[in-house]
Design a protein around this motif. Structure first.
Motif, PDB file in Angstrom:
ATOM      1  N   ALA A   1       0.834  -1.210   0.000  1.00 33.40           N
ATOM      2  CA  ALA A   1       0.000   0.000   0.000  1.00 33.40           C
ATOM      3  C   ALA A   1       0.867   1.258   0.000  1.00 33.40           C
ATOM      4  O   ALA A   1       0.561   2.230  -0.696  1.00 33.40           O
ATOM      5  N   ALA A   2       1.962   1.240   0.743  1.00 36.09           N
ATOM      6  CA  ALA A   2       2.870   2.391   0.777  1.00 36.09           C
ATOM      7  C   ALA A   2       3.542   2.584  -0.577  1.00 36.09           C
ATOM      8  O   ALA A   2       3.718   3.715  -1.033  1.00 36.09           O
ATOM      9  N   LEU A   3       3.908   1.484  -1.239  1.00 35.64           N
ATOM     10  CA  LEU A   3       4.534   1.584  -2.561  1.00 35.64           C
ATOM     11  C   LEU A   3       3.564   2.173  -3.584  1.00 35.64           C
ATOM     12  O   LEU A   3       3.940   3.028  -4.389  1.00 35.64           O
ATOM     13  N   VAL A   4       2.318   1.746  -3.532  1.00 36.57           N
ATOM     14  CA  VAL A   4       1.306   2.285  -4.447  1.00 36.57           C
ATOM     15  C   VAL A   4       1.099   3.771  -4.164  1.00 36.57           C
ATOM     16  O   VAL A   4       0.972   4.578  -5.087  1.00 36.57           O
ATOM     17  N   LYS A   5       1.118   4.135  -2.904  1.00 38.50           N
ATOM     18  CA  LYS A   5       0.915   5.529  -2.499  1.00 38.50           C
ATOM     19  C   LYS A   5       2.024   6.445  -3.030  1.00 38.50           C
ATOM     20  O   LYS A   5       1.772   7.600  -3.365  1.00 38.50           O
ATOM     21  N   ILE A   6       3.265   5.935  -3.129  1.00 31.42           N
ATOM     22  CA  ILE A   6       4.371   6.772  -3.618  1.00 31.42           C
ATOM     23  C   ILE A   6       4.552   6.680  -5.130  1.00 31.42           C
ATOM     24  O   ILE A   6       5.520   7.215  -5.666  1.00 31.42           O
ATOM     25  N   GLY A   7       3.638   5.998  -5.815  1.00 26.60           N
ATOM     26  CA  GLY A   7       3.661   6.044  -7.274  1.00 26.60           C
ATOM     27  C   GLY A   7       3.906   4.734  -8.002  1.00 26.60           C
ATOM     28  O   GLY A   7       3.931   4.716  -9.224  1.00 26.60           O
ATOM     29  N   TRP A   8       4.095   3.640  -7.296  1.00 27.00           N
ATOM     30  CA  TRP A   8       4.279   2.345  -7.945  1.00 27.00           C
ATOM     31  C   TRP A   8       2.925   1.779  -8.327  1.00 27.00           C
ATOM     32  O   TRP A   8       1.941   1.954  -7.614  1.00 27.00           O
ATOM     33  N   GLY A   9       2.874   1.075  -9.437  1.00 23.28           N
ATOM     34  CA  GLY A   9       1.649   0.425  -9.890  1.00 23.28           C
ATOM     35  C   GLY A   9       1.908  -1.043 -10.166  1.00 23.28           C
ATOM     36  O   GLY A   9       3.037  -1.449 -10.441  1.00 23.28           O
ATOM     37  N   ILE A  10       0.859  -1.837 -10.081  1.00 29.16           N
ATOM     38  CA  ILE A  10       0.981  -3.265 -10.356  1.00 29.16           C
ATOM     39  C   ILE A  10       0.863  -3.469 -11.862  1.00 29.16           C
ATOM     40  O   ILE A  10      -0.177  -3.191 -12.454  1.00 29.16           O
ATOM     41  N   LYS A  11       1.933  -3.923 -12.468  1.00 29.47           N
ATOM     42  CA  LYS A  11       1.983  -4.159 -13.906  1.00 29.47           C
ATOM     43  C   LYS A  11       1.269  -5.468 -14.244  1.00 29.47           C
ATOM     44  O   LYS A  11       0.476  -5.529 -15.170  1.00 29.47           O
ATOM     45  N   ARG A  12       1.601  -6.507 -13.484  1.00 27.05           N
ATOM     46  CA  ARG A  12       0.916  -7.790 -13.631  1.00 27.05           C
ATOM     47  C   ARG A  12       1.102  -8.591 -12.356  1.00 27.05           C
ATOM     48  O   ARG A  12       1.953  -8.275 -11.531  1.00 27.05           O
ATOM     49  N   GLN A  13       0.289  -9.644 -12.212  1.00 26.69           N
ATOM     50  CA  GLN A  13       0.342 -10.462 -11.008  1.00 26.69           C
ATOM     51  C   GLN A  13       0.114 -11.920 -11.351  1.00 26.69           C
ATOM     52  O   GLN A  13      -0.724 -12.253 -12.185  1.00 26.69           O
ATOM     53  N   SER A  14       0.884 -12.795 -10.704  1.00 26.52           N
ATOM     54  CA  SER A  14       0.702 -14.225 -10.812  1.00 26.52           C
ATOM     55  C   SER A  14       0.821 -14.786  -9.403  1.00 26.52           C
ATOM     56  O   SER A  14       1.920 -14.814  -8.840  1.00 26.52           O
ATOM     57  N   SER A  15      -0.308 -15.154  -8.819  1.00 26.16           N
ATOM     58  CA  SER A  15      -0.369 -15.618  -7.439  1.00 26.16           C
ATOM     59  C   SER A  15       0.104 -14.490  -6.522  1.00 26.16           C
ATOM     60  O   SER A  15      -0.412 -13.394  -6.586  1.00 26.16           O
ATOM     61  N   SER A  16       1.107 -14.752  -5.679  1.00 30.57           N
ATOM     62  CA  SER A  16       1.583 -13.704  -4.767  1.00 30.57           C
ATOM     63  C   SER A  16       2.713 -12.879  -5.379  1.00 30.57           C
ATOM     64  O   SER A  16       3.206 -11.945  -4.759  1.00 30.57           O
ATOM     65  N   HIS A  17       3.139 -13.216  -6.588  1.00 31.74           N
ATOM     66  CA  HIS A  17       4.202 -12.466  -7.253  1.00 31.74           C
ATOM     67  C   HIS A  17       3.597 -11.297  -8.039  1.00 31.74           C
ATOM     68  O   HIS A  17       2.833 -11.508  -8.974  1.00 31.74           O
ATOM     69  N   ARG A  18       3.950 -10.097  -7.623  1.00 29.84           N
ATOM     70  CA  ARG A  18       3.469  -8.904  -8.312  1.00 29.84           C
ATOM     71  C   ARG A  18       4.662  -8.198  -8.943  1.00 29.84           C
ATOM     72  O   ARG A  18       5.688  -8.011  -8.299  1.00 29.84           O
ATOM     73  N   ILE A  19       4.517  -7.788 -10.184  1.00 28.85           N
ATOM     74  CA  ILE A  19       5.537  -7.004 -10.855  1.00 28.85           C
ATOM     75  C   ILE A  19       5.086  -5.552 -10.763  1.00 28.85           C
ATOM     76  O   ILE A  19       4.014  -5.195 -11.250  1.00 28.85           O
TER      77      ILE A  19
ATOM     78  N   TYR B   1      12.209   4.039 -12.954  1.00 34.22           N
ATOM     79  CA  TYR B   1      12.755   2.936 -12.170  1.00 34.22           C
ATOM     80  C   TYR B   1      12.600   1.632 -12.958  1.00 34.22           C
ATOM     81  O   TYR B   1      11.635   1.478 -13.705  1.00 34.22           O
ATOM     82  N   PRO B   2      13.515   0.677 -12.753  1.00 39.95           N
ATOM     83  CA  PRO B   2      13.291  -0.643 -13.356  1.00 39.95           C
ATOM     84  C   PRO B   2      12.161  -1.365 -12.617  1.00 39.95           C
ATOM     85  O   PRO B   2      11.868  -1.049 -11.461  1.00 39.95           O
ATOM     86  N   ASP B   3      11.516  -2.315 -13.289  1.00 38.53           N
ATOM     87  CA  ASP B   3      10.437  -3.083 -12.656  1.00 38.53           C
ATOM     88  C   ASP B   3      10.977  -3.832 -11.438  1.00 38.53           C
ATOM     89  O   ASP B   3      12.135  -4.244 -11.404  1.00 38.53           O
ATOM     90  N   VAL B   4      10.112  -4.007 -10.439  1.00 42.38           N
ATOM     91  CA  VAL B   4      10.477  -4.675  -9.189  1.00 42.38           C
ATOM     92  C   VAL B   4       9.505  -5.822  -8.951  1.00 42.38           C
ATOM     93  O   VAL B   4       8.299  -5.666  -9.128  1.00 42.38           O
ATOM     94  N   VAL B   5      10.032  -6.976  -8.548  1.00 43.33           N
ATOM     95  CA  VAL B   5       9.189  -8.124  -8.198  1.00 43.33           C
ATOM     96  C   VAL B   5       8.891  -8.039  -6.707  1.00 43.33           C
ATOM     97  O   VAL B   5       9.804  -7.982  -5.879  1.00 43.33           O
ATOM     98  N   PHE B   6       7.611  -8.031  -6.354  1.00 39.74           N
ATOM     99  CA  PHE B   6       7.171  -8.024  -4.959  1.00 39.74           C
ATOM    100  C   PHE B   6       6.504  -9.372  -4.727  1.00 39.74           C
ATOM    101  O   PHE B   6       5.372  -9.594  -5.158  1.00 39.74           O
ATOM    102  N   ALA B   7       7.218 -10.303  -4.089  1.00 36.97           N
ATOM    103  CA  ALA B   7       6.767 -11.700  -3.990  1.00 36.97           C
ATOM    104  C   ALA B   7       6.426 -12.087  -2.555  1.00 36.97           C
ATOM    105  O   ALA B   7       7.035 -12.980  -1.968  1.00 36.97           O
ATOM    106  N   PHE B   8       5.457 -11.406  -1.966  1.00 38.21           N
ATOM    107  CA  PHE B   8       5.045 -11.688  -0.600  1.00 38.21           C
ATOM    108  C   PHE B   8       3.538 -11.852  -0.544  1.00 38.21           C
ATOM    109  O   PHE B   8       2.803 -11.159  -1.248  1.00 38.21           O
ATOM    110  N   HIS B   9       3.069 -12.747   0.319  1.00 38.03           N
ATOM    111  CA  HIS B   9       1.642 -12.843   0.609  1.00 38.03           C
ATOM    112  C   HIS B   9       1.278 -11.665   1.512  1.00 38.03           C
ATOM    113  O   HIS B   9       2.113 -11.175   2.278  1.00 38.03           O
TER     114      HIS B   9
END
Length: 70
Positions: free
Chosen positions: A14-32, A38-46
């Motif tokens: 939620a904090a990342l989205v608030k500072i300007g990051w968006g979810i490009k795509r998602q597969s299960s708990s892995h969000r790009i 900035y380069p894309d970041v993998v956020f792989a947490f439940h």
């Protein structure tokens, strides 16, 4: 003592989205996440996972997140 408190993954995302990051795509708990300049970041947490100070510092280095953003 670390500047970073242990925090739930849902709150970090939620904090990342608030500072300007968006979810490009998602597969299960892995969000790009994407953000201009900035380069894309993998956020792989439940959502209920607890993220410790060391991992938060690594995420911050890639994303520009600060302890005040949480």
């Amino acid at each position: 003592m670390s500047r970073w408190p242990s925090t739930k993954a849902k709150r970090v995302l939620a904090a990342l989205v608030k500072i300007g990051w968006g979810i490009k795509r998602q597969s299960s708990s892995h969000r790009i996440l994407e953000r201009d300049g900035y380069p894309d970041v993998v956020f792989a947490f439940h959502d209920r996972d607890e993220i410790g100070p060391r991992m938060l510092a690594r995420i911050a280095k890639q994303t520009g997140l600060t302890p005040e953003d949480l």
